[in-house]
Structures are given as C-alpha cells and as structure tokens.
Design a protein around this motif. Structure first.
Motif, mmCIF file in Angstrom:
data_model
loop_
_atom_site.group_PDB
_atom_site.id
_atom_site.type_symbol
_atom_site.label_atom_id
_atom_site.label_comp_id
_atom_site.label_asym_id
_atom_site.label_seq_id
_atom_site.Cartn_x
_atom_site.Cartn_y
_atom_site.Cartn_z
ATOM 1 N N VAL A 1 -12.003 -6.516 -7.924
ATOM 2 C CA VAL A 1 -11.304 -7.777 -8.141
ATOM 3 C C VAL A 1 -10.125 -7.578 -9.092
ATOM 4 C CG1 VAL A 1 -11.510 -10.178 -8.811
ATOM 5 C CG2 VAL A 1 -13.413 -9.035 -7.678
ATOM 6 N N ALA A 2 -10.364 -6.722 -10.093
ATOM 7 C CA ALA A 2 -9.271 -6.446 -11.032
ATOM 8 C C ALA A 2 -8.088 -5.861 -10.281
ATOM 9 C CB ALA A 2 -9.743 -5.493 -12.123
ATOM 10 N N GLY A 3 -8.376 -4.922 -9.398
ATOM 11 C CA GLY A 3 -7.314 -4.311 -8.613
ATOM 12 C C GLY A 3 -6.575 -5.341 -7.773
ATOM 13 N N LEU A 4 -7.377 -6.233 -7.186
ATOM 14 C CA LEU A 4 -6.798 -7.260 -6.319
ATOM 15 C C LEU A 4 -5.851 -8.177 -7.093
ATOM 16 C CD1 LEU A 4 -7.174 -8.440 -3.407
ATOM 17 C CD2 LEU A 4 -8.677 -10.096 -4.495
ATOM 18 N N LEU A 5 -6.348 -8.626 -8.251
ATOM 19 C CA LEU A 5 -5.533 -9.541 -9.050
ATOM 20 C C LEU A 5 -4.247 -8.860 -9.503
ATOM 21 C CD1 LEU A 5 -8.202 -11.384 -11.213
ATOM 22 C CD2 LEU A 5 -6.911 -12.279 -9.274
ATOM 23 N N LEU A 6 -4.408 -7.603 -9.850
ATOM 24 C CA LEU A 6 -3.234 -6.855 -10.288
ATOM 25 C C LEU A 6 -2.244 -6.726 -9.123
ATOM 26 C CD1 LEU A 6 -2.606 -5.689 -13.027
ATOM 27 C CD2 LEU A 6 -3.346 -3.449 -12.192
ATOM 28 N N GLY A 7 -2.793 -6.535 -7.948
ATOM 29 C CA GLY A 7 -1.958 -6.478 -6.752
ATOM 30 C C GLY A 7 -1.172 -7.767 -6.585
ATOM 31 N N LYS A 8 -1.877 -8.873 -6.747
ATOM 32 C CA LYS A 8 -1.218 -10.178 -6.635
ATOM 33 C C LYS A 8 -0.106 -10.292 -7.663
ATOM 34 C CE LYS A 8 -4.482 -13.427 -4.651
ATOM 35 N NZ LYS A 8 -5.434 -14.510 -4.915
ATOM 36 N N HIS A 9 -0.436 -9.810 -8.864
ATOM 37 C CA HIS A 9 0.549 -9.868 -9.940
ATOM 38 C C HIS A 9 1.815 -9.120 -9.549
ATOM 39 C CE1 HIS A 9 2.347 -9.520 -13.925
ATOM 40 N NE2 HIS A 9 2.413 -8.209 -13.719
ATOM 41 N N PHE A 10 1.630 -7.952 -8.962
ATOM 42 C CA PHE A 10 2.806 -7.167 -8.574
ATOM 43 C C PHE A 10 3.581 -7.836 -7.449
ATOM 44 C CE2 PHE A 10 0.517 -3.431 -10.548
ATOM 45 C CZ PHE A 10 1.399 -3.337 -11.613
ATOM 46 N N THR A 11 2.857 -8.537 -6.578
ATOM 47 C CA THR A 11 3.580 -9.279 -5.527
ATOM 48 C C THR A 11 4.467 -10.329 -6.173
ATOM 49 O OG1 THR A 11 1.349 -9.368 -4.625
ATOM 50 C CG2 THR A 11 3.144 -10.084 -3.189
ATOM 51 N N LEU A 12 3.853 -11.007 -7.163
ATOM 52 C CA LEU A 12 4.585 -12.087 -7.820
ATOM 53 C C LEU A 12 5.831 -11.585 -8.520
ATOM 54 C CD1 LEU A 12 1.931 -14.447 -9.445
ATOM 55 C CD2 LEU A 12 3.624 -14.995 -7.692
ATOM 56 N N ILE A 13 5.682 -10.439 -9.208
ATOM 57 C CA ILE A 13 6.842 -9.972 -9.964
ATOM 58 C C ILE A 13 7.772 -9.125 -9.102
ATOM 59 C CG2 ILE A 13 5.627 -10.061 -12.180
ATOM 60 C CD1 ILE A 13 5.585 -6.956 -12.025
ATOM 61 N N LEU B 1 -2.480 -1.331 -4.536
ATOM 62 C CA LEU B 1 -3.681 -1.992 -5.055
ATOM 63 C C LEU B 1 -4.359 -2.833 -3.980
ATOM 64 C CD1 LEU B 1 -2.174 -2.929 -8.480
ATOM 65 C CD2 LEU B 1 -4.244 -1.550 -8.160
ATOM 66 N N ALA B 2 -3.545 -3.476 -3.150
ATOM 67 C CA ALA B 2 -4.109 -4.335 -2.108
ATOM 68 C C ALA B 2 -4.869 -3.486 -1.102
ATOM 69 C CB ALA B 2 -3.002 -5.126 -1.417
ATOM 70 N N LYS C 1 -6.368 -0.742 -1.697
ATOM 71 C CA LYS C 1 -7.630 -0.381 -2.328
ATOM 72 C C LYS C 1 -8.612 -1.547 -2.216
ATOM 73 C CE LYS C 1 -8.911 1.719 -6.667
ATOM 74 N NZ LYS C 1 -8.322 2.078 -7.970
ATOM 75 N N ALA C 2 -8.101 -2.747 -2.516
ATOM 76 C CA ALA C 2 -8.956 -3.930 -2.465
ATOM 77 C C ALA C 2 -9.472 -4.142 -1.045
ATOM 78 C CB ALA C 2 -8.176 -5.156 -2.924
ATOM 79 N N SER C 3 -8.582 -3.876 -0.082
ATOM 80 C CA SER C 3 -8.995 -4.119 1.299
ATOM 81 C C SER C 3 -10.105 -3.167 1.720
ATOM 82 C CB SER C 3 -7.790 -3.982 2.235
ATOM 83 O OG SER C 3 -7.401 -2.621 2.310
ATOM 84 N N ASN C 4 -10.275 -2.097 0.953
ATOM 85 C CA ASN C 4 -11.346 -1.146 1.269
ATOM 86 C C ASN C 4 -12.614 -1.382 0.465
ATOM 87 O OD1 ASN C 4 -10.033 0.294 3.252
ATOM 88 N ND2 ASN C 4 -8.901 1.507 1.727
ATOM 89 N N SER C 5 -12.613 -2.481 -0.293
ATOM 90 C CA SER C 5 -13.799 -2.779 -1.115
ATOM 91 C C SER C 5 -14.934 -3.228 -0.222
ATOM 92 C CB SER C 5 -13.497 -3.887 -2.113
ATOM 93 O OG SER C 5 -12.293 -3.632 -2.767
#
Lengths: 297, 1030
Positions: free
Chosen positions: B280-292, B301-302, B304-308
């Motif tokens: 989840v941490a990875g996912l949120l961080l991924g979202k953060h990078f999308t935003l910025i 990161l996404a 990685k998350a998609s492979n969770s």
C-alpha cells in the motif's frame, strides 16, 4: 397627466406641435386639427377642412400660425389666434406628405413622392425653391434651428441613403447619411443645429453630425418601427415613439435611454417638446395625448 | 502468527544427554545445516516448528517451509500427532507465501493448493484441531469465501473462545462486512488476551475507529502501533491515508491543504522507509508521483503494486495508476487494457471503471463504454460524472435524445441537491443545453449558465478553459435568438477577445480561427437583425473572402442584396454557393427559388424547387410546400376548368406529401385548407383554418387565411375582427397589406349592409395603410374608390336616414377623390403603376356624375328636411286641432311620401346600371393586379369580385412561403466550424452542436457552431415574422 384624457380625437392622432405660445396643435386621422391649451389641456378649437387624415402639423416660431398636411397633399395654414384657416395650398397628390415652418417663419418645406423637398412661401403660397432628392418618397422633413440646413428622411432605398441634408442657401445636397436600412419616418435637429436625430423602421435611432456628415451614434431599444423622434430645446433629451407602443426618453449627452413609458396602447405617431425643453407630449393611434415632464421625472 | 516466548537463542536437546545446543536467533544456520543437526540429534518435531517460526519471523518463509517439509520426512515415530503442527504451520506459510509480492498467479495457486493439501493431512491426523480450523478459515478468507471462513472461525471459537488466530480472523471478516463496532469488540478481546499480539490488533482497531468517524481515536491507535514498533509500515500508511483523505474535503484553504498533504507525505515516506515492499505504501507513493508529474517513478511503483498478489484492491489501484499514466500520454489502447485489468481486480474501482469507459468511447466501442458507465451507476446511482457521460453518449444518437435529457435532468437534480457544482466539466451542461434548445429554452439558458459558472470558477482558480469562447458563443446565440441583442453582442465580443488572447499566447491554430469565424458570422447576423446592415455586410464579405467555402456568408450577402431589390447581385451570390461551393446546398437552391418567385419567374422557381426534391432531398419539406403553393398559383391562373382541377389536385398532393413527412406541419395543412377553400367548400376550409389557428396560432398566415375565408363566406364582420387582431398581434399594425385586407372586408361589409358609416370605417383603415406606405399609389386609388362608394351609399339612402351633412361630406369626399384620380391618371407613363390610368380617368368621370346626382339630392334633402321641419310645425298645430282635421292632414302627407319614394326608386335603378359599368372596369383592374402579385389565394369563383379582389391576402400568402433557414452547409472545406472540444480525457464525448434549432439536422455535423436560427434569416429574406420549420 393633462385633463385631455383618452379620446382627444375621434381617430388616431398622427402629429403634434407645441407652439411658443403654449398651444398644443394635434392632427388626426379624423381629418381635424385641434388646438389645445398646453397648460390645462383645454380644447381651444377644432379646425376642419381637411378631407383626409391630417398627416403632419407644425407651428411657426412666433406661435401665430400652424401648418398641416393631409393624406391628399393639401397644405393648410391656420391662424392660431383666430382659430381659422389662413391659407390653403394644394400641392397635388402625394406631393406634400409632411410640412415644417422654416425658423424665420417665411417658408414651409414639404417632402414629395419623388423625394424632392419643396419650399413654399407662407405669404404667397407659391413654390419658391426645390431641393432635389434621390427619387425616394420623402417621409419626413426638418429645418435646422439656425435655418442653414433642411434635412429629409425617405423610404427605404437600395443603397441605404435614407437621410439627406441640404444647404438652404445653395440648395445643394450637403450630406447623405447611409446608416438606416429602412424607411426614416421622423427626424429632428438638436437646438444648436449640429446634430441630426433620425428614427427608422429599422427600429433604431441615429445621431448624425450635421456639420461633418458622420453618424455619431446609434440608439437601439425599441422593438418595432421608430415612428417619431423629437429633441428638447435645451439639447439634453431626445424622445422617441414607436409602433411598439412605447415612448422612450434618451439622454442626448450620455447617449442612453433613461426612461421608457408605456402609457399608450397603440402606435406612438408624434411627439412635441415645449419651448423650454422640460415637457413634452406624445400622441398615438390610440386617440390619446400623453403629457410628460422631465423636471419631475 | 504464533509468538513463542522470546529469547535470544533457540535450544536443541542433544541426543542422549541433558545438554542443549544453543543456536542464536540472529545467526541461524541454513535449513540444510539445521536439518542435519536436528536429524542427527533426533530432536522432537516441535523443534522443527520452533525454527520454522523463527525463520518466518525473520521473513524467511522459504527456509521455514523447507525445514518443516524436511521435518515431515523424518520417520521415527508411528504416532502422527506430532506432525500436526508442522502441517498447520506449513499451510499458514503457504497461504502467506501465496500473497507475497511478486508471486505469479500460477505460483500462488501452487501455494494455495499446497496449503490445502497440508490442511487435509492435518485434518486426517486430528479433525478437530483448532489450528487446522483456523488455518482453513484463513485459507477460505484468502479465497474470499467469507461465509465458510466465518463458519470455521466460529467453530474454533466455540471450542476455544481464547483462540487468538480465530479471533483475528473473525475481526477481519467483521471489517470486510463493515461491522466495525463488532470488529472493535473482537480486537479488544485479543488485546485483553495478548496485549502485544502481532500483527498489532491496534491497526485493525484504528481502521474501525476511522470508519466509525472517530478520526482522532484512529490516529491515536496508529500512533500507539508506531510507539510499539517504530517500523510498523502499515500504521504509517494508515496515518498517511488519513491525512490524504483530509485534503479531499471541500472547505480547506490552500495553505491548510498544502500542510496536510505534506504531513501525509511524511507518514508515507516513513512507511516506505520502514518497509520498501509494503504494497500500500508503494501504491500511495505511486499516486503521489502521478500527482507531482513524475510518471516514470509512478509507473515503477504502480507496477509493483499491481503485482501485490492477493491484495486485489492494491493490484487494481496499481493498474489504475498505470492506466491513467498511459491515458494522459494519449496511449488509449494501452490505457484501456490497463483499466480493464484494474477493473478485473476490483469491479468497484469506479475511477478505473470511468477511465475504462472513457477509453472505450475513444475506441468507438460505445456499447462497452455504456456498460462501463452503467456499472458505476449500479453501485453509485448518484455518480454525477457517470450520469453526465451517459447523457452525453445518448444525446449523440437521435433515437435516445429523450433518454439523454433524462440523464441530464438527473445530474442537474443531484447537483441541486448537493448545492455544489460537483461537476467540474462544463461540457455536460453545454451538451444538455444543446439538446434542450429544441424544446425548452429556459432550461437551455440555465444549463449554459451552469457551464459558464463552472468555467468562471475554473478561471478564478487560474485554470485555463479552452472552450470558453465556444461556450460564450453558444450563450450569446441563445440570447440572440431570444432577442436580447445587447447581451448577445457583449458575449460574442467577449468570446472573440478570448480567441484573440488565445492566438496571441499559443499562436494561430485552425480550430481557433474557425471559432472566430463562427462567432463573427453570428455577430453579423445580429447586426443584420439590428438593421446595421453595412456592418453585417462587411463581416460577411471578409469571411467570404478569407474562406471562400463558407457558404452561409455568401448566402447572407445574397439575401441582403435581395432585400435591397438588387436581384441580379443576389442571384450571382446564390450561384456562387450552388455553382462553385456545393451543388447540393439546399439553402442556396431554396433562396434561388424564392428569388425567382419574387421576380415572378414562376416556372424557373418551380424548376429550382423540383431540383431540390429530385436531386437533393425528396423529403425537403420546404421545397415541397413551395411547390404546392406554386402549383396552387398556376391552377388559379388556368382558365380551362378541367386542367384547373387537375392542377389543384397536384398542389394538394404536395401538401399531402408534407403532411406524411410531418403530420403537424401547419403550412401544409394551411395549403390543404386553401385548396378546400378554392373548391368553394368555404365552411369546411374555415373549420380547418380554425382548428389550425387554435393549434398553431403563432403562424400569422393562418390568421390571415382564416380571415380571408371568413370574408369569402360573406362573414365580413368576422373577417375584419380577425384581420384587426392579426395586424396588431403579428405586425404591430405595421403591414399596410394586412390593413388593406381588413379595409377590403370592411368595404364589403359596408356594401352588404348598405351602410355609409361602415364605409367610412373602411376609409379610415385604408388611410392608415396609406400612412404606412404613402408611395403605394394603389392605396391612394383605393381611397378615391371608397370615397365614391361612400357617396354612392349616401346617395342610395332614403332621405329619412341621411342628413344634409352626410351628403355634403360625400360631396367633399368626391372632390378629394377627383383630385386623387386626376393625379393618378396623370402619372407619367414611364412610371410603372398598378392601376390603369384610363380607368382612373373613367372613375374620375363617374365621380363627376355622382356629384351631379348628389347635388340634386342635396336640394331634395334640403327640401325634405325643410318639409320635415314644416311637418313638425304642422303636427304641432295639428295637435291643437280637432281629431278629424288631423286625419285629413295625415292623408295628404302620406300621398306626398308615396310620390317621393317612386322617384327615389327610379333613380336607383339608373344608378345600379352605372354601378355595373364600374364593376366591369374594376374586374379589369383586378386582373391586372392579380398578375402583378401572382399568388392569389382565393379564386375568382369565390372572390367578392370587388375592391382588390383578394390580392392583398395573396401577398401574405406568398410570404408564408419564405425560404427556410439555410441549414448546415454541407462541409465547407475551410473553416471548420468552431469546436467545443476538450482534448484529453473526455475526448469521446467532446462534441458540440451548433445552436441550430432545426430538427432536421440532416448531416449532423457536430462541429458546427453557427447561429442559424431561422427566426432571423427568414425575416430578412421576405420580411415576415412567421417561420416554417416544424
């Protein structure tokens, strides 16, 4: 509101003039010219003789004479003091649609079907001068207060040259204003003779520079034909009447509508300002005369 | 899961001795070495379990599995019981393993089946073992069989209410089932039994608190977790999520928002630092990078998350982020399949579902897109965005327009309910407005205002709204159509300014140029309406010059010339359009046909209209009606009755065809009613007109036809009333022809009733017409005619019913008439007039003889009135006389009267003869005028045959046939009409129609932005207010 209530005439009232002696003269489809005391609305007299509707009325500068024209192109001059006919001029069919006194009261100008403006001598009743128009029926005519110009508004023309301004001294066409797309039924000069105000079936009012020949400003607001325009002698206001049954008061300085009056129930054919420029009347197809004051407004 | 008493070392009892071998936890041997030791020392199987647990605790699940598996191979006891914990632990470890990051689906299946296998073995050993049951529960939970899992945990808790794993499993089910308070109770039980249980039950409790709205308590719980274990990544993640959620609240100031987000990000960073593999941490961080705007990092990161594996929501989100990045890049296919994956992992991922819908729309897979959006609505019936898109999709196909409106209405209602502009996309309102334009103009305006409101908000926030000019143009067009010209002008100009700014900033692009052209065209239409024709012309000319293919500019120039009477120029301009730009431009052909009609080129006009029907659109209602009317006209002029009937039949067929296309076409119905009328079935025709008048009372032609038929039926009073109200209602009493028609009906009424008074009213009406159009000499002629008729009526009256004043009035009128007729007869021959000069002269003579008669009658009348006076005097005396004397007097008077009446009758006979002569002349005149004005509605058979002969109506009749609004030009090469298009996300639904109210949107060109309200076009063309669209 003056005491002349709803039915000042037996039929639509087509024209009005306010004399310098405070007499109001109205011309109607009922073939009569009526003279009223503009102070109290009392009928001073009914002048008969016209066989058809009275198309236009005007008074001379002294307030002693009135001129009227009827649909059969008879020009009648009336003695306002004795309230009787002074003179009759038969101009011939549709050769005298509307008539105006020159500022020096010596002449009467009237527009013809061929678009010419004829000047008649008040004294002799003879035609003394012709300003040559451009072939389109002259619906309205006006002298500038300084007597230098005479202007006419015509029926719609293909090149939109519906407002012509002549130089009285030379008799030459001085300016042609092409702003209006349709018939110009009414026009009036400002008190200082520098501006010419025109009203048209194209629903608009235009203000032209009489000296230089430019159109200065267009006023839109009526939703139907503009049938009548009049300028106050103090140069502050324009009033306008329309077949939308409304009377509008415009500020000539600020170029905007400052009031809209909807007292009439039919076409507003005529307007007249008093000498001071603080009151005016409107006359309508609804047979009534309405009275307005700009000082209390 | 099971937490044995913790010490620094693990012990292995040495075989045959009391000594133990101590092995440091921090320095475990590998499983192979360990197994050697354990086997050689013949250590009991529970030691295998202890070491496995330690491996597992150190996240070395493979080692744990290895040692346990090895342990199961050790055979030194026939008693299977000690093997049970090994199976149980193996099962748990495989479950855990199945959901570790990076596990493929195949591997996961293998793990899960291994787990199942071990649980089976365990069950064989002891069917009632708690741990087995708990594990089975966990396995079922992993496979989302909540009910079965719940049964297993319940079973275990029935046997052993203190089973921590069962309690934790139960709590998880309760959370999934959103029974947060129950879950809290369960977690509290766990805490009581085992205060430092791992995983920390406080995480679950925090989630429950948060879900129950106790945000602060939740935060306290997660902080406590971190106190207990500073590397508790999950607790950090939860804290981060709480902060991030805060930022979604509406009422935050910019600064607060920034601070909150920053706080959230710090938590997130702590989580990531604590556990780089925390999904989840990875996912949120991924979202953060999308935003910025760091798509590469986000993508990594996404991915990685998609492979969770096992964390379906996380996987779904991972795919969603990847999809969104692709979407933004414009890789729509890729985005589409990624969205699909996101949705497959979590069908409730509405954002992914929405993105999927959008990308499907882009791929033109409309049906699947609809399914995607409808799926969102099934779960979230008030998702305004989905409703809006669906409305937009439905609005595009003609069959589902009402459905579209339903959706738009729904969206609007929700927005009203929430009292906020939840939709940030003005397009919905724009589309909605466009749909509504055909039906509900006030709602349309409202929708546009909504759209404008959103745009303004966006602009206030510093965002750019690229379709603002188009929106303003549309709003202006609405105001334009509603006659609010000033505000329309302001908006058009504002839109133009925005375009200019845009071009200055971004350089010239074709789309903006096209928008500018559309707006300028609309502005020119506005000037035209305001009668500022030269201004309009200037714009049209400029457009026509820059974009030769812009047909409408040429057409408007043509209409302007036509209005000025410059038919040749108009013809040239129409020819440019159908000759050079588009041979199938219906508007150009229609205008041409109308112009030909105007010039009395009936056959050419018919050919042109036929061309439209034959070669362009055989259902063109306008051309069909025009053809019907032309046919009607030709029929009227035909002398041969058999051919005439045939021609009428043909006309009827055209109207009939129109009614088949559009059953409610009042113009066609009007045509049919006219046809009925000309066949002399006036009553029937009147019924039809009446009915039409009730249903379509806004069409002036109907009022006029109704009046005409009434007049034809001799119901003159009715006709006059109808004309009077139509004149006032539709024409501001500005149309002299309507007044003349009214005057004619009044004239007939006066004749019918032999009423001089009524004749005077006809005179009044005619004078009003003359005042409006003084140059029409025919009206002047009418005035003379009426005055003579008045004189005739006065003359015909019995002395009792008239006065000396009446006669004098009539005589004066004759004088006026004479003057008029004289001048009319003398009009120079070079001037074309619509009356016969000869007849005017004859009329003049007729007036002279009438005058003679009246002069005599005046004398008679004077005598009569003197007589009457005397009689009155005598009767006064008689009253004083005796009765017998009175009788005598009476006898004498009666005798006298009889004598007089005989004389009158004789004179009338003579006069009637004279009148018949006049009638003949009039018929001549009327035929001449009929030719001039062509379209005569009433036929000779039905017309009064006197005064005007219905030809004024004719003129109106013609007017109804004014050209329809030029429609969308087919496809002007350049410029494309202004587009209302939002490029990226909502590409699929980005579309905007012009403000064309025309139902018959034949080419459906979605890009057109012209203002093509018929209202004003038609007005310009033929100077009539009525419209003939629907």
């Amino acid at each position: 509101m003056a005491p002349w209530g709803k039915l000042a005439h037996d039929a639509g009232i087509w024209s009005a003039a306010w004399s310098s002696k405070n007499a109001l003269v109205t011309g109607s489809l009922d073939n009569t010219v009526k003279v009223w005391n503009a102070e109290n609305g009392e009928l001073k007299g009914t002048l008969t003789g016209h066989q058809l509707g009275v198309n236009s009325v005007d008074t001379n500068a002294e307030g002693t004479l009135a001129v009227s024209t009827s649909l059969d192109s008879q020009i009648r001059i009336w003695d306002l003091e004795q309230l009787k006919q002074h003179k009759i001029i038969d101009a011939g069919a549709v050769q005298a649609w509307t008539a105006k006194f020159s500022p020096d009261s010596k002449h009467i100008a009237t527009g013809t079907a061929s678009g010419d403006i004829n000047q008649y001598s008040v004294e002799s009743g003879e035609k003394v001068q012709t300003f040559e128009g451009r072939g389109k029926f002259a619906m309205s005519v006006a002298y500038s207060p300084n007597g230098e110009y005479v202007a006419c508004g015509t029926e719609a023309s293909s090149d939109s040259s519906t407002v012509l301004l002549f130089d009285v001294a030379t008799g030459k066409l001085r300016h042609t204003f092409k702003g209006h797309a349709m018939t110009v039924r009414s026009l009036a000069f400002s008190a200082d003779s520098t501006k010419l105000v025109t009203g048209s079936d194209d629903k608009r009012i235009m203000i032209h520079d009489a000296v230089h020949g430019d159109t200065i400003r267009t006023l839109s607001g009526h939703s139907a034909w503009v049938l009548s325009v009049a300028v106050s002698s103090d140069g502050v206001h324009i009033s306008s009447g329309s077949s939308d049954n409304k009377v509008k008061l415009w500020d000539l300085v600020a170029d905007q509508c400052i009031d809209t009056m909807d007292g009439h129930s039919d076409q507003v054919w005529g307007l007249a300002w008093n000498k001071q420029g603080n009151r005016f009347v409107s006359v309508s197809e609804d047979k009534s005369i309405k009275f307005y004051s700009t000082t209390s407004a | 899961m099971y937490n044995p008493h913790y010490s620094g070392t693990l012990e292995i009892p040495l075989k045959g001795s009391d000594n133990v071998l101590e092995i440091s936890r921090s320095n475990l041997p590998n499983p192979a070495e360990l197994f050697e030791i354990l086997r050689s020392e013949e250590a009991p199987l529970r030691h295998y379990v202890l070491f496995a647990l330690e491996y597992a605790r150190q996240n070395n699940v493979d080692y744990a599995i290895k040692i346990l598996a090895d342990g199961l191979h050790v055979e030194y006891d026939s008693n299977p019981r000690p093997r049970l914990p090994l199976h149980n632990l193996l099962a748990s470890l495989h479950i855990r393993k199945a959901y570790q990051p990076g596990v493929t689906a195949q591997e996961r299946n293998t793990h899960l089946s291994d787990a199942t296998k071990h649980l089976g073995s365990a069950e064989k050993i002891n069917p009632k073992d708690d741990t087995t049951w708990v594990s089975k529960g966990l396995l079922l939970l992993a496979r989302s069989s909540l009910d079965d899992a719940h049964r297993h945990f319940k079973q275990v808790l029935g046997e052993n209410p203190r089973s921590i794993p069962a309690l934790l499993g139960m709590a998880r089910i309760q959370i999934i089932r959103e029974n947060y308070s129950q879950a809290l109770t369960t977690y509290r039980q766990v805490l009581k039994l085992l205060p430092d249980c791992t995983p920390n039950p406080r995480i679950g409790m925090g989630i429950c608190f948060y879900k129950l709205g106790m945000e602060d308590t939740a935060i306290t719980s997660f902080r406590r977790c971190i106190e207990m274990n500073p590397r508790d990544a999950t607790a950090y993640v939860m804290l981060a999520m709480i902060e991030f959620n805060k930022t979604k609240k509406q009422d935050m100031s910019g600064e607060e928002l920034h601070d909150t987000y920053k706080q959230g990000f710090q938590y997130l960073k702590a989580a990531y630092d604590a556990d780089k593999h925390h999904p989840v941490a990875g996912l949120l961080l991924g979202k953060h990078f999308t935003l910025i705007g760091a798509p590469e990092k986000a993508m990594k990161l996404a991915l990685k998350a998609s492979n969770s594996t096992g964390l379906k929501n996380v996987q779904s989100e991972g795919f969603y982020i990847m999809a969104k990045i692709s979407h933004q890049k414009g890789a729509y296919s890729e985005a589409c399949s990624l969205y699909q994956k996101a949705v497959s992992f979590n069908p409730d991922n509405h954002m992914a579902q929405f993105g999927l819908g959008q990308t499907l729309l882009f791929k033109q897979d409309i049906a699947s897109a609809i399914t995607a959006f409808e799926r969102i609505l099934a779960k979230e019936p008030k998702c305004v965005e989905a409703i809006a898109v669906l409305g937009s999709i439905y609005s595009r196909s003609p069959g589902t327009k009402s459905k579209a409106l339903e959706y738009f209405d729904k969206a609007t209602n929700i927005i009203h309910e929430r009292n906020t502009l939840a939709i940030q996309d003005p397009l919905m309102f724009t589309e909605m407005a466009q749909l509504l334009e055909q039906t509900d103009i006030s709602k349309t305006t409202k929708a546009y205002m909504f759209a404008l409101g959103i745009c303004s908000q966006k602009i206030e926030r510093g965002e750019t709204v690229e379709y603002m000019p188009e929106l303003l143009n549309n709003i202006a067009a609405i105001n334009h159509m509603d006659g609010r010209l000033d505000s329309a002008e302001t908006s058009y100009n504002k839109a133009l300014d925005l375009c200019e700014t845009k071009m200055e900033e971004n350089g010239v692009d074709a789309a903006t140029r096209a928008t500018i052209t559309s707006i300028r065209y609309n502005l020119a239409r506005l000037y035209e309406e305001r009668n500022e024709v030269p201004r309009a012309e200037e714009i049209y000319r400029d457009i026509a010059q820059k974009y030769h293919g812009y047909a409408d500019a040429h057409l408007r120039l043509g209409v302007i010339e036509q209005n000025r009477g410059n038919y040749e120029q108009a013809t040239e301009l129409y020819k440019v359009v159908y000759g050079m730009i588009d041979n199938k431009n219906v508007d150009a052909w229609t205008l041409m046909g109308m112009l030909q009609l105007n010039q009395n080129q009936i056959r050419n006009s018919r050919k042109t209209m036929e061309r439209i029907v034959k070669e362009i659109n055989r259902h063109d209602v306008y051309a069909l009606i025009a053809l019907g009317n032309i046919q009607l006209n030709i029929a009227r002029e035909e002398k041969d009755n058999a051919i005439k009937q045939e021609l009428y039949k043909k006309a009827f067929e055209f109207f009939d065809k129109v009614l088949k296309i559009d059953a409610h076409n009042a113009y066609a119905a009007n045509g049919i009613a006219i046809n009925v009328a000309v066949h002399g079935r006036h009553k029937e025709a009147r019924e039809m007109f009446l009915q039409l008048h009730e249903n379509a009372s806004t069409i002036p032609a109907l009022s006029l036809n109704l009046a005409l038929v009434s007049a034809d039926m001799g119901q003159y009073m009715n006709a006059v009333t109808l004309y009077a109200s139509a004149s006032k209602k539709y024409f501001n009493d500005e149309d002299p022809n309507v007044l003349l028609s009214m005057a004619k009906a009044q004239y007939c009424l006066a004749k019918q009733e032999k009423s001089p008074e009524k004749m005077l009213e006809a005179l009044t009406m005619t004078q009003r017409a003359l005042r409006l159009a003084p140059s029409d000499k025919t009206t002047l002629y009418d005035i003379a005619l009426i005055q003579q008729s008045y004189a005739q009526l006065v003359s015909d009256r019995q002395s009792e019913n008239r006065t000396i004043a009446d006669i004098k009035n009539a005589m004066a009128g004759l004088g006026t008439a004479k003057g008029i007729l004289k001048s009319l007869a003398a009009v120079p021959t070079k001037e074309h007039v619509y009356y016969e000069r000869d007849i005017a002269a004859q009329r003049e003579k007729h007036g002279d003889s009438l005058l003679n008669i009246l002069e005599r009658k005046l004398k008679d009348q004077e005598a009569h009135e003197a007589d009457k006076e005397r009689q009155a005097e005598e009767s006064r005396q008689k009253r004083e006389d005796e009765k017998t004397q009175r009788e005598e007097e009476e006898r004498i008077r009666l005798e006298k009267q009889e004598e007089e009446e005989r004389e009158i009758l004789e004179r009338r006979r003579l006069l009637d003869l004279g009148a018949k002569e006049t009638q003949k002349e009039l018929d001549e005149l009327n035929r001449e005028r009929a030719e001039r004005k062509r379209m005569v509605v009433s036929d000779e058979e039905v017309s009064e045959g006197e005064f005007e002969n219905g030809e004024r109506e004719t003129k109106k009749q013609k007017k109804e046939r004014k050209p329809k609004e030029p429609k969308e030009p087919k496809e002007p090469k350049e410029p494309k009409k202004g587009k209302l298009r939002k490029k990226s996300e909502i590409e699929g639904r980005a579309r905007s129609k012009s403000e064309d109210r025309d139902e018959d949107d034949r080419d459906g060109d979605p890009t057109s932005h012209r203002n093509t309200s018929k209202k004003y076009k038609s007005k310009e063309i033929i100077d009539s207010d009525d419209d003939m669209s629907e």
